[in-house]
Scaffold this active site. Sequence first.
Site, mmCIF file in Angstrom:
data_model
loop_
_atom_site.group_PDB
_atom_site.id
_atom_site.type_symbol
_atom_site.label_atom_id
_atom_site.label_comp_id
_atom_site.label_asym_id
_atom_site.label_seq_id
_atom_site.Cartn_x
_atom_site.Cartn_y
_atom_site.Cartn_z
ATOM 1 N N CYS A 111 -7.583 36.826 18.824
ATOM 2 C CA CYS A 111 -8.310 37.048 17.572
ATOM 3 C C CYS A 111 -7.536 37.990 16.652
ATOM 4 O O CYS A 111 -7.398 39.181 16.948
ATOM 5 C CB CYS A 111 -9.690 37.615 17.911
ATOM 6 S SG CYS A 111 -10.606 38.246 16.504
ATOM 7 N N CYS A 114 -9.571 40.969 15.261
ATOM 8 C CA CYS A 114 -9.814 41.961 16.323
ATOM 9 C C CYS A 114 -8.649 42.935 16.424
ATOM 10 O O CYS A 114 -8.837 44.129 16.650
ATOM 11 C CB CYS A 114 -10.000 41.270 17.676
ATOM 12 S SG CYS A 114 -11.398 40.157 17.762
#
Length: 188
Positions: A111, A114
């Site tokens: 991600c 993230c």
Amino acid sequence: MSVINDLLCNRRSADVMAHRLLVRRIWTLSMKDIRCHPASTATIASSSFSTSLQSTTTRVSFLSPSRTLPRSLPHTSRRAVSFNVQDHEDFTERVINSDLPVLVDFHAQWCGPCKILGPRLEKAVAKQKGRVAMAKVDIDDHTDLAIEYGVSAVPTVIAMRGGDVVDHFVGIKDDDELDSFVSKIIGQ
């Protein structure tokens, strides 16, 4: 024909994911055994590693701090800003039963957002100088926790106090918004 190929590909993908989950579970259980036996030692026969005719035996502690840390590193008990959750038991012990408010960062290695949010969140937590903790949960490794807390997208940050969810957000926030979120959680 393409429908059959799609079904076979999906079946293979599901098999690969199931295999990965099984390997992770076995690895986690193995690592838990190692953590439960911190004084584990190994016996090494020096004769098997050299041409010497001596058959002396040496005991080596693999997890001894004096063996694993170089002398130049100080042995301190400074509390880390964040920690990675190892398993459900670790989550219960360090997050649910924590005396401090805890921010739980549900993320994934793949991600991109993230990877941006994680360091920003750690910086916001570090500014509070020990008044709040931060737990990092990789949703690929701990799918059960992600499902239990209703995580449907990453990054998701859940704030917990006394074992209860008190607030949350999904997505990226800028530094000021993160500072405000953390301050609200600790009651400032």
